[in-house]
Design an enzyme around this catalytic site. Sequence first.
Site, PDB file in Angstrom:
ATOM      1  N   ARG A   1      13.558 -15.840   2.064  1.00  0.00           N
ATOM      2  CA  ARG A   1      13.152 -15.085   0.809  1.00  0.00           C
ATOM      3  C   ARG A   1      14.497 -13.783   0.514  1.00  0.00           C
ATOM      4  O   ARG A   1      14.977 -13.582  -0.154  1.00  0.00           O
ATOM      5  CB  ARG A   1      11.508 -14.247   0.329  1.00  0.00           C
TER       6      ARG A   1
ATOM      7  N   HIS B   1       5.033 -21.277   7.002  1.00  0.00           N
ATOM      8  CA  HIS B   1       5.558 -21.643   5.264  1.00  0.00           C
ATOM      9  C   HIS B   1       5.786 -20.072   4.023  1.00  0.00           C
ATOM     10  O   HIS B   1       5.755 -20.336   3.132  1.00  0.00           O
ATOM     11  CB  HIS B   1       4.389 -22.901   4.415  1.00  0.00           C
TER      12      HIS B   1
END
Length: 403
Positions: free
Chosen positions: A355, A300
Amino acid sequence: MTKRQVPQVSQLREILRPKPFVLDPVERRLGNAHTIADLRAIARRRTPRAVFDYADGAAELEDSLRRAREAFRRVEFHPNVLRGVADVDTSVTVLGKRSALPFAFAPTGFTRMMHHEGERAVAHVAQREDIPVSLSTMGTTSIEDVAATAPQARKWFQLYVWRDHGAGQDLMRRAHESGYDTLLLTVDTPVGGARMRDVRNGLTIPPTLTLRTFLDGATHPAWWFNLLTTEPLRFASLDAWGGTVQELINKLFDPALDFGDLAWVRESWPGKLVVKGIQNPDDAKDVVKYGADAVVLSNHGGRQLDRAPTPLELVRPTLDAVGGDAEVWLDTGILSGGDIVAAIAQGVTTCLVGRAYLYGLMAGGERGVQRCADILRTEIVRTMQLLGVRTVDALQPSHATLR
Protein backbone atom coordinates in the site's frame (compact mmCIF):
# COMPACT_ATOMS: atom_id res chain seq x y z
CA MET A 1 9.24 48.09 31.05
CA THR A 2 10.35 46.36 27.84
CA LYS A 3 12.00 48.75 25.44
CA ARG A 4 10.54 48.63 21.91
CA GLN A 5 12.22 49.42 18.62
CA VAL A 6 11.25 49.59 15.00
CA PRO A 7 12.59 46.49 13.19
CA GLN A 8 15.17 47.20 10.53
CA VAL A 9 14.82 46.04 6.96
CA SER A 10 17.89 43.79 7.31
CA GLN A 11 16.27 42.02 10.26
CA LEU A 12 13.04 41.45 8.36
CA ARG A 13 14.98 40.10 5.40
CA GLU A 14 16.51 37.40 7.60
CA ILE A 15 13.12 36.34 8.95
CA LEU A 16 10.88 36.68 5.90
CA ARG A 17 11.99 33.90 3.60
CA PRO A 18 9.01 32.82 1.51
CA LYS A 19 9.16 29.30 0.17
CA PRO A 20 9.97 29.30 -3.56
CA PHE A 21 6.99 28.49 -5.72
CA VAL A 22 7.39 25.19 -7.56
CA LEU A 23 5.89 25.28 -11.03
CA ASP A 24 5.67 21.50 -11.51
CA PRO A 25 2.42 20.43 -9.78
CA VAL A 26 3.67 16.89 -9.12
CA GLU A 27 6.86 18.14 -7.50
CA ARG A 28 4.83 20.66 -5.53
CA ARG A 29 2.52 17.92 -4.19
CA LEU A 30 5.29 15.50 -3.38
CA GLY A 31 7.39 18.20 -1.76
CA ASN A 32 4.74 18.37 0.95
CA ALA A 33 4.82 14.61 1.58
CA HIS A 34 7.06 13.77 4.54
CA THR A 35 5.43 10.49 5.62
CA ILE A 36 3.51 7.65 4.01
CA ALA A 37 0.39 9.11 5.64
CA ASP A 38 1.03 12.33 3.68
CA LEU A 39 1.25 10.33 0.44
CA ARG A 40 -2.01 8.59 1.35
CA ALA A 41 -3.75 11.93 1.87
CA ILE A 42 -2.55 13.18 -1.52
CA ALA A 43 -3.57 9.91 -3.20
CA ARG A 44 -7.05 10.20 -1.75
CA ARG A 45 -7.49 13.64 -3.27
CA ARG A 46 -6.03 12.71 -6.64
CA THR A 47 -7.81 9.43 -7.35
CA PRO A 48 -11.48 8.46 -7.85
CA ARG A 49 -13.01 7.09 -4.69
CA ALA A 50 -13.57 3.55 -5.98
CA VAL A 51 -9.96 3.26 -7.15
CA PHE A 52 -8.50 4.69 -3.93
CA ASP A 53 -10.73 2.44 -1.82
CA TYR A 54 -9.62 -0.62 -3.77
CA ALA A 55 -6.01 0.01 -2.72
CA ASP A 56 -6.77 1.36 0.74
CA GLY A 57 -9.52 -1.00 1.83
CA ALA A 58 -9.64 -4.47 3.34
CA ALA A 59 -12.19 -7.23 3.96
CA GLU A 60 -15.46 -6.92 5.86
CA LEU A 61 -14.98 -4.69 8.95
CA GLU A 62 -11.26 -4.31 8.15
CA ASP A 63 -10.23 -5.54 11.60
CA SER A 64 -7.32 -7.59 10.23
CA LEU A 65 -5.70 -4.53 8.69
CA ARG A 66 -6.45 -2.34 11.70
CA ARG A 67 -4.93 -4.85 14.13
CA ALA A 68 -1.81 -5.25 11.98
CA ARG A 69 -1.22 -1.51 12.08
CA GLU A 70 -2.00 -1.32 15.79
CA ALA A 71 0.57 -4.06 16.45
CA PHE A 72 3.28 -1.81 15.00
CA ARG A 73 2.02 1.05 17.17
CA ARG A 74 2.54 -1.22 20.21
CA VAL A 75 6.24 -1.60 19.43
CA GLU A 76 8.54 -0.17 22.06
CA PHE A 77 12.11 0.51 20.94
CA HIS A 78 15.04 0.04 23.32
CA PRO A 79 18.01 2.13 22.15
CA ASN A 80 21.67 1.84 23.01
CA VAL A 81 23.81 4.97 23.18
CA LEU A 82 27.43 5.82 22.38
CA ARG A 83 27.59 3.31 19.56
CA GLY A 84 29.07 5.48 16.78
CA VAL A 85 26.34 5.50 14.13
CA ALA A 86 27.68 8.07 11.69
CA ASP A 87 27.60 5.40 8.96
CA VAL A 88 24.65 3.00 8.72
CA ASP A 89 24.42 0.02 6.36
CA THR A 90 20.79 -0.75 5.46
CA SER A 91 21.54 -3.69 3.16
CA VAL A 92 20.33 -7.25 3.74
CA THR A 93 20.89 -10.60 2.07
CA VAL A 94 17.64 -12.07 0.78
CA LEU A 95 17.74 -15.61 -0.58
CA GLY A 96 21.46 -15.32 -1.20
CA LYS A 97 21.44 -11.92 -2.93
CA ARG A 98 22.03 -8.42 -1.61
CA SER A 99 19.24 -5.86 -1.33
CA ALA A 100 20.21 -2.28 -0.55
CA LEU A 101 17.22 -1.87 1.78
CA PRO A 102 15.41 -4.34 4.06
CA PHE A 103 12.20 -4.29 2.04
CA ALA A 104 10.90 -5.20 -1.40
CA PHE A 105 8.00 -3.91 -3.46
CA ALA A 106 5.15 -6.37 -2.98
CA PRO A 107 3.02 -7.72 -5.84
CA THR A 108 -0.16 -5.71 -6.33
CA GLY A 109 -2.95 -6.35 -8.80
CA PHE A 110 -4.46 -3.85 -11.26
CA THR A 111 -1.60 -1.43 -10.63
CA ARG A 112 -2.20 0.64 -13.76
CA MET A 113 -5.68 1.36 -12.42
CA MET A 114 -4.03 3.40 -9.65
CA HIS A 115 -1.94 5.38 -12.13
CA HIS A 116 -1.34 4.85 -15.84
CA GLU A 117 2.43 4.40 -15.32
CA GLY A 118 1.68 1.32 -13.22
CA GLU A 119 4.15 -1.53 -12.80
CA ARG A 120 6.75 0.10 -15.04
CA ALA A 121 7.06 3.00 -12.60
CA VAL A 122 7.49 0.62 -9.67
CA ALA A 123 10.12 -1.42 -11.51
CA HIS A 124 12.10 1.70 -12.44
CA VAL A 125 12.30 2.78 -8.80
CA ALA A 126 13.23 -0.73 -7.63
CA GLN A 127 16.07 -0.78 -10.13
CA ARG A 128 17.38 2.61 -8.94
CA GLU A 129 17.09 1.65 -5.29
CA ASP A 130 18.61 -1.82 -5.82
CA ILE A 131 15.72 -3.63 -4.16
CA PRO A 132 13.53 -6.50 -5.45
CA VAL A 133 10.22 -5.86 -7.20
CA SER A 134 7.38 -8.37 -7.50
CA LEU A 135 4.93 -8.65 -10.39
CA SER A 136 1.49 -10.06 -9.65
CA THR A 137 -0.38 -12.64 -11.69
CA MET A 138 -3.10 -9.97 -11.70
CA GLY A 139 -0.68 -7.31 -12.95
CA THR A 140 -1.58 -4.92 -15.73
CA THR A 141 1.84 -5.01 -17.40
CA SER A 142 3.19 -8.17 -18.94
CA ILE A 143 6.00 -10.28 -17.55
CA GLU A 144 8.13 -9.45 -20.57
CA ASP A 145 7.42 -5.69 -20.50
CA VAL A 146 8.44 -5.36 -16.85
CA ALA A 147 11.62 -7.29 -17.56
CA ALA A 148 12.44 -5.00 -20.50
CA THR A 149 11.57 -1.88 -18.48
CA ALA A 150 13.98 -2.68 -15.65
CA PRO A 151 16.54 -5.19 -16.94
CA GLN A 152 18.90 -4.66 -13.99
CA ALA A 153 16.25 -4.94 -11.28
CA ARG A 154 15.89 -8.11 -9.25
CA LYS A 155 12.47 -9.37 -10.30
CA TRP A 156 10.12 -11.79 -8.57
CA PHE A 157 6.87 -13.21 -9.94
CA GLN A 158 3.81 -13.82 -7.78
CA LEU A 159 1.64 -16.79 -8.78
CA TYR A 160 -1.93 -17.72 -8.01
CA VAL A 161 -2.77 -21.30 -8.92
CA TRP A 162 -5.70 -21.23 -11.33
CA ARG A 163 -8.20 -23.94 -12.02
CA ASP A 164 -6.38 -24.27 -15.34
CA HIS A 165 -2.95 -25.46 -14.22
CA GLY A 166 -1.66 -25.14 -17.75
CA ALA A 167 -1.98 -21.36 -17.48
CA GLY A 168 0.13 -21.37 -14.32
CA GLN A 169 2.73 -23.55 -16.01
CA ASP A 170 2.94 -21.08 -18.88
CA LEU A 171 3.30 -18.08 -16.51
CA MET A 172 6.14 -19.79 -14.65
CA ARG A 173 7.89 -20.58 -17.92
CA ARG A 174 7.59 -17.00 -19.15
CA ALA A 175 8.81 -15.59 -15.83
CA HIS A 176 11.84 -17.86 -15.74
CA GLU A 177 12.73 -17.10 -19.35
CA SER A 178 12.43 -13.36 -18.62
CA GLY A 179 14.92 -13.47 -15.75
CA TYR A 180 12.68 -13.57 -12.67
CA ASP A 181 14.69 -15.44 -10.06
CA THR A 182 12.03 -16.04 -7.39
CA LEU A 183 8.42 -17.23 -7.39
CA LEU A 184 6.01 -16.04 -4.71
CA LEU A 185 3.17 -18.56 -4.45
CA THR A 186 0.15 -16.99 -2.74
CA VAL A 187 -1.86 -19.58 -0.79
CA ASP A 188 -4.38 -17.53 1.22
CA THR A 189 -6.87 -16.96 -1.60
CA PRO A 190 -8.97 -20.11 -2.12
CA VAL A 191 -11.91 -17.74 -2.62
CA GLY A 192 -12.16 -13.97 -2.74
CA GLY A 193 -12.52 -12.00 0.47
CA ALA A 194 -15.55 -9.77 1.02
CA ARG A 195 -14.06 -6.35 0.27
CA MET A 196 -17.04 -4.24 1.20
CA ARG A 197 -15.70 -0.92 -0.06
CA ASP A 198 -15.49 -2.40 -3.55
CA VAL A 199 -19.01 -3.81 -3.25
CA ARG A 200 -20.46 -0.49 -2.12
CA ASN A 201 -18.53 1.45 -4.76
CA GLY A 202 -19.60 -0.96 -7.49
CA LEU A 203 -15.99 -1.34 -8.62
CA THR A 204 -15.42 -3.44 -11.72
CA ILE A 205 -12.17 -4.19 -13.52
CA PRO A 206 -11.68 -2.09 -15.56
CA PRO A 207 -13.82 0.70 -14.04
CA THR A 208 -17.05 1.36 -15.90
CA LEU A 209 -18.76 4.68 -16.46
CA THR A 210 -21.92 4.73 -14.38
CA LEU A 211 -23.65 7.90 -13.23
CA ARG A 212 -21.81 7.63 -9.92
CA THR A 213 -18.36 7.10 -11.43
CA PHE A 214 -19.02 9.81 -13.99
CA LEU A 215 -19.80 12.35 -11.27
CA ASP A 216 -16.74 11.22 -9.30
CA GLY A 217 -14.66 11.42 -12.46
CA ALA A 218 -15.71 15.02 -12.98
CA THR A 219 -13.66 15.88 -9.90
CA HIS A 220 -10.70 13.75 -11.06
CA PRO A 221 -10.39 14.63 -14.75
CA ALA A 222 -6.63 13.95 -14.95
CA TRP A 223 -7.10 10.34 -13.83
CA TRP A 224 -9.82 9.68 -16.40
CA PHE A 225 -7.86 11.46 -19.12
CA ASN A 226 -4.84 9.26 -18.47
CA LEU A 227 -6.99 6.12 -18.35
CA LEU A 228 -8.67 6.88 -21.66
CA THR A 229 -5.62 8.13 -23.59
CA THR A 230 -3.06 5.45 -22.69
CA GLU A 231 -2.97 1.73 -23.49
CA PRO A 232 -6.20 -0.05 -22.46
CA LEU A 233 -6.35 -1.23 -18.86
CA ARG A 234 -6.33 -5.00 -19.02
CA PHE A 235 -4.76 -7.93 -17.25
CA ALA A 236 -1.39 -8.95 -18.59
CA SER A 237 -2.04 -12.63 -17.84
CA LEU A 238 -5.59 -13.11 -19.15
CA ASP A 239 -7.64 -11.72 -21.98
CA ALA A 240 -10.36 -9.64 -20.35
CA TRP A 241 -12.73 -9.33 -17.42
CA GLY A 242 -15.76 -7.17 -16.79
CA GLY A 243 -16.81 -8.12 -13.27
CA THR A 244 -15.74 -7.46 -9.70
CA VAL A 245 -12.47 -8.60 -8.15
CA GLN A 246 -14.21 -11.15 -5.92
CA GLU A 247 -16.07 -12.63 -8.90
CA LEU A 248 -12.81 -12.87 -10.81
CA ILE A 249 -11.03 -14.70 -7.98
CA ASN A 250 -13.89 -17.14 -7.52
CA LYS A 251 -13.99 -17.91 -11.24
CA LEU A 252 -10.27 -18.33 -11.91
CA PHE A 253 -8.55 -19.42 -8.70
CA ASP A 254 -8.49 -23.03 -7.59
CA PRO A 255 -10.19 -23.53 -4.19
CA ALA A 256 -8.96 -27.15 -4.21
CA LEU A 257 -5.35 -25.96 -3.82
CA ASP A 258 -3.47 -28.28 -1.46
CA PHE A 259 0.02 -29.54 -0.65
CA GLY A 260 0.01 -31.60 -3.83
CA ASP A 261 -0.22 -28.37 -5.81
CA LEU A 262 2.65 -26.94 -3.78
CA ALA A 263 4.73 -29.97 -4.71
CA TRP A 264 3.80 -29.44 -8.38
CA VAL A 265 4.88 -25.78 -8.22
CA ARG A 266 8.16 -26.72 -6.51
CA GLU A 267 8.86 -29.29 -9.22
CA SER A 268 7.90 -26.87 -12.03
CA TRP A 269 9.77 -23.78 -10.85
CA PRO A 270 13.58 -23.89 -11.14
CA GLY A 271 14.33 -20.81 -9.02
CA LYS A 272 13.76 -19.83 -5.41
CA LEU A 273 10.26 -20.52 -4.05
CA VAL A 274 8.50 -18.36 -1.45
CA VAL A 275 5.09 -19.25 0.00
CA LYS A 276 3.06 -16.13 0.77
CA GLY A 277 0.04 -16.02 3.06
CA ILE A 278 1.25 -18.11 6.02
CA GLN A 279 -0.80 -17.41 9.15
CA ASN A 280 0.35 -20.02 11.65
CA PRO A 281 3.70 -21.62 12.56
CA ASP A 282 2.60 -25.19 11.76
CA ASP A 283 1.79 -24.25 8.16
CA ALA A 284 5.16 -22.54 7.88
CA LYS A 285 6.89 -25.71 9.00
CA ASP A 286 4.89 -27.83 6.56
CA VAL A 287 5.53 -25.71 3.45
CA VAL A 288 9.25 -25.68 4.20
CA LYS A 289 9.15 -29.49 4.15
CA TYR A 290 7.76 -29.21 0.62
CA GLY A 291 10.70 -27.12 -0.50
CA ALA A 292 9.85 -23.48 0.25
CA ASP A 293 12.97 -21.35 0.58
CA ALA A 294 11.07 -18.64 2.48
CA VAL A 295 7.63 -18.00 3.94
CA VAL A 296 5.78 -14.70 4.12
CA LEU A 297 3.75 -14.07 7.26
CA SER A 298 0.81 -12.27 5.70
CA ASN A 299 -2.94 -11.98 5.93
CA HIS A 300 -3.06 -10.48 2.42
CA GLY A 301 -3.10 -6.93 3.74
CA GLY A 302 -6.30 -7.75 5.62
CA ARG A 303 -8.06 -8.28 2.30
CA GLN A 304 -9.11 -11.92 2.66
CA LEU A 305 -10.16 -13.29 6.07
CA ASP A 306 -11.14 -10.56 8.48
CA ARG A 307 -9.96 -11.02 12.10
CA ALA A 308 -7.08 -13.14 10.79
CA PRO A 309 -3.88 -13.43 12.87
CA THR A 310 -1.61 -10.41 13.03
CA PRO A 311 1.66 -11.17 11.18
CA LEU A 312 3.97 -9.26 13.53
CA GLU A 313 2.75 -11.35 16.46
CA LEU A 314 3.58 -14.57 14.59
CA VAL A 315 7.25 -13.84 13.93
CA ARG A 316 8.88 -15.40 16.97
CA PRO A 317 6.83 -18.64 17.05
CA THR A 318 7.27 -19.06 13.28
CA LEU A 319 11.04 -18.66 13.55
CA ASP A 320 11.02 -21.36 16.24
CA ALA A 321 8.93 -23.66 14.05
CA VAL A 322 11.04 -23.19 10.91
CA GLY A 323 14.27 -23.51 12.83
CA GLY A 324 16.53 -21.80 10.31
CA ASP A 325 15.52 -24.04 7.40
CA ALA A 326 13.93 -21.12 5.54
CA GLU A 327 13.76 -17.35 5.69
CA VAL A 328 10.76 -15.67 7.29
CA TRP A 329 9.39 -12.49 5.69
CA LEU A 330 6.49 -10.25 6.66
CA ASP A 331 3.90 -7.95 5.14
CA THR A 332 0.66 -6.18 6.17
CA GLY A 333 0.34 -2.99 8.19
CA ILE A 334 3.69 -1.41 7.28
CA LEU A 335 3.44 2.36 7.01
CA SER A 336 6.90 3.57 8.05
CA GLY A 337 10.57 2.74 8.07
CA GLY A 338 10.28 2.29 11.81
CA ASP A 339 7.77 -0.50 11.23
CA ILE A 340 10.29 -2.24 8.97
CA VAL A 341 13.08 -1.88 11.54
CA ALA A 342 10.79 -3.33 14.22
CA ALA A 343 9.94 -6.35 12.06
CA ILE A 344 13.61 -6.96 11.22
CA ALA A 345 14.49 -6.72 14.91
CA GLN A 346 11.89 -9.37 15.67
CA GLY A 347 13.75 -11.69 13.30
CA VAL A 348 12.32 -11.45 9.77
CA THR A 349 14.74 -11.28 6.85
CA THR A 350 12.87 -8.66 4.86
CA CYS A 351 9.46 -7.01 4.50
CA LEU A 352 7.11 -6.61 1.56
CA VAL A 353 5.64 -3.13 1.11
CA GLY A 354 2.47 -2.72 -0.94
CA ARG A 355 0.00 0.00 0.00
CA ALA A 356 2.77 2.46 0.85
CA TYR A 357 4.11 2.58 -2.70
CA LEU A 358 0.59 2.49 -4.18
CA TYR A 359 -0.15 5.69 -2.27
CA GLY A 360 2.96 7.17 -3.83
CA LEU A 361 1.96 5.93 -7.28
CA MET A 362 -1.49 7.51 -6.99
CA ALA A 363 0.03 10.71 -5.65
CA GLY A 364 2.57 11.20 -8.43
CA GLY A 365 3.32 8.23 -10.65
CA GLU A 366 6.93 7.10 -10.72
CA ARG A 367 8.05 10.16 -8.80
CA GLY A 368 5.54 9.30 -6.10
CA VAL A 369 6.89 5.76 -5.82
CA GLN A 370 10.38 7.23 -5.55
CA ARG A 371 9.15 9.56 -2.82
CA CYS A 372 7.81 6.53 -0.94
CA ALA A 373 11.20 4.81 -1.18
CA ASP A 374 12.98 7.98 -0.06
CA ILE A 375 10.69 8.34 2.97
CA LEU A 376 11.12 4.72 4.04
CA ARG A 377 14.90 4.83 3.57
CA THR A 378 15.20 8.02 5.62
CA GLU A 379 13.07 6.58 8.41
CA ILE A 380 14.99 3.29 8.44
CA VAL A 381 18.36 5.07 8.71
CA ARG A 382 17.15 7.48 11.37
CA THR A 383 15.56 4.69 13.46
CA MET A 384 18.70 2.58 13.29
CA GLN A 385 20.86 5.53 14.32
CA LEU A 386 18.60 6.36 17.25
CA LEU A 387 18.69 2.71 18.30
CA GLY A 388 22.48 2.74 18.20
CA VAL A 389 22.63 0.11 15.45
CA ARG A 390 25.00 0.36 12.47
CA THR A 391 23.91 -2.67 10.43
CA VAL A 392 20.61 -4.43 9.85
CA ASP A 393 22.14 -7.72 11.00
CA ALA A 394 22.83 -6.14 14.39
CA LEU A 395 19.12 -5.63 15.09
CA GLN A 396 17.92 -7.99 17.82
CA PRO A 397 14.55 -8.74 19.50
CA SER A 398 15.79 -6.77 22.49
CA HIS A 399 15.74 -3.63 20.35
CA ALA A 400 11.98 -3.80 19.70
CA THR A 401 9.38 -5.41 21.95
CA LEU A 402 5.58 -5.49 21.79
CA ARG A 403 3.97 -3.71 24.70
